[in-house]
Design a protein around this motif. Structure first.
Motif, PDB file in Angstrom:
ATOM      1  N   VAL A 171       0.846  -1.200   0.000  1.00 52.82           N
ATOM      2  CA  VAL A 171       0.000   0.000   0.000  1.00 52.82           C
ATOM      3  C   VAL A 171       0.881   1.251   0.000  1.00 52.82           C
ATOM      4  O   VAL A 171       0.609   2.213  -0.733  1.00 52.82           O
ATOM      5  N   ALA A 172       1.953   1.247   0.795  1.00 48.58           N
ATOM      6  CA  ALA A 172       2.850   2.408   0.841  1.00 48.58           C
ATOM      7  C   ALA A 172       3.533   2.611  -0.507  1.00 48.58           C
ATOM      8  O   ALA A 172       3.674   3.746  -0.974  1.00 48.58           O
ATOM      9  N   ASP A 174       2.334   1.710  -3.512  1.00 47.71           N
ATOM     10  CA  ASP A 174       1.333   2.200  -4.466  1.00 47.71           C
ATOM     11  C   ASP A 174       1.019   3.675  -4.228  1.00 47.71           C
ATOM     12  O   ASP A 174       0.897   4.466  -5.166  1.00 47.71           O
ATOM     13  N   THR A 175       0.925   4.082  -2.976  1.00 48.73           N
ATOM     14  CA  THR A 175       0.647   5.488  -2.648  1.00 48.73           C
ATOM     15  C   THR A 175       1.792   6.379  -3.108  1.00 48.73           C
ATOM     16  O   THR A 175       1.565   7.456  -3.681  1.00 48.73           O
ATOM     17  N   SER A 178       1.630   6.827  -6.884  1.00 47.20           N
ATOM     18  CA  SER A 178       0.567   7.745  -7.326  1.00 47.20           C
ATOM     19  C   SER A 178       0.936   9.205  -7.015  1.00 47.20           C
ATOM     20  O   SER A 178       0.637  10.102  -7.805  1.00 47.20           O
ATOM     21  N   VAL A 179       1.605   9.441  -5.903  1.00 47.23           N
ATOM     22  CA  VAL A 179       2.020  10.810  -5.574  1.00 47.23           C
ATOM     23  C   VAL A 179       3.062  11.280  -6.577  1.00 47.23           C
ATOM     24  O   VAL A 179       3.009  12.409  -7.081  1.00 47.23           O
TER      25      VAL A 179
END
Length: 194
Positions: A171-172, A174-175, A178-179
């Motif tokens: 999750v980290a 992927d985040t 995206s940022v």
């Protein structure tokens, strides 16, 4: 006459008077030659070139250079404390040993650093063992002082400092992607209006 010139003239006069007295003493004693006394008293020249030993062929190690002279006393003391730490800390209980370090020997006291108050209390409980061990290796100590530090006692090796303790989760990752994607300019070369 300037003061400096007066001082030089007085010194020169004193030297001449001493030389006259020395000549008179040597003349009164037939076995002593004035030239031999003068050679012994005043070396030929103090400005001779003194060649230093050549360092070509055997480079001086950095530690040898650091331990040369009087400026090396703190280095020698640190090395002695480190060796003493390596002899005393293994005598501590296995759970306490990584959290304690010998910091100093101050008069008749061993000064230890620990990294939290709980280890402070446990080290105080092991004080008798440490004092007996220190006395057995020749230290004249009768007390232990324990200080609590907020910094790590032993620095982490470079390979551990640079690496993360645990890899980031999915999750980290992927985040973060995206940022980063939102920070890139649009691919058309022109800004799109929203």
């Amino acid at each position: 006459m300037p003061a400096a010139a007066t001082t030089i003239a007085i010194e020169t006069g004193r030297r001449r008077a001493r030389m006259r007295a020395l000549r008179a003493t040597c003349a009164a004693t037939p076995r002593i030659s004035f030239n031999k006394v003068l050679t012994v008293m005043v070396p030929m020249s103090d400005f001779r070139s003194r060649s230093k030993p050549s360092r070509i062929g055997a480079p001086t190690a950095a530690l040898d250079a650091a331990l040369d002279g009087t400026s090396a006393d703190p280095i020698r003391r640190a090395m002695w404390l480190d060796a003493l730490d390596r002899r005393l800390v293994p005598l501590l209980p296995p759970a306490l040993a990584p959290h304690a370090r010998l910091a100093n020997v101050d008069r008749r006291r061993l000064v230890f650093l620990v990294d939290s108050p709980i280890w402070h209390a446990r080290l105080r409980l092991s004080a008798d063992t440490l004092l007996d061990a220190a006395r057995s290796i020749g230290l004249d100590v009768d007390d232990i002082v324990v200080r609590t530090s907020t910094q790590p006692l032993r620095p982490a090796p470079p390979e551990v400092r640079g690496a993360l303790a645990t890899p980031p989760s999915a999750v980290a990752r992927d985040t973060l992607r995206s940022v980063l994607a939102s920070l890139r300019p649009p691919e058309g070369g022109k800004d799109e209006e929203v």
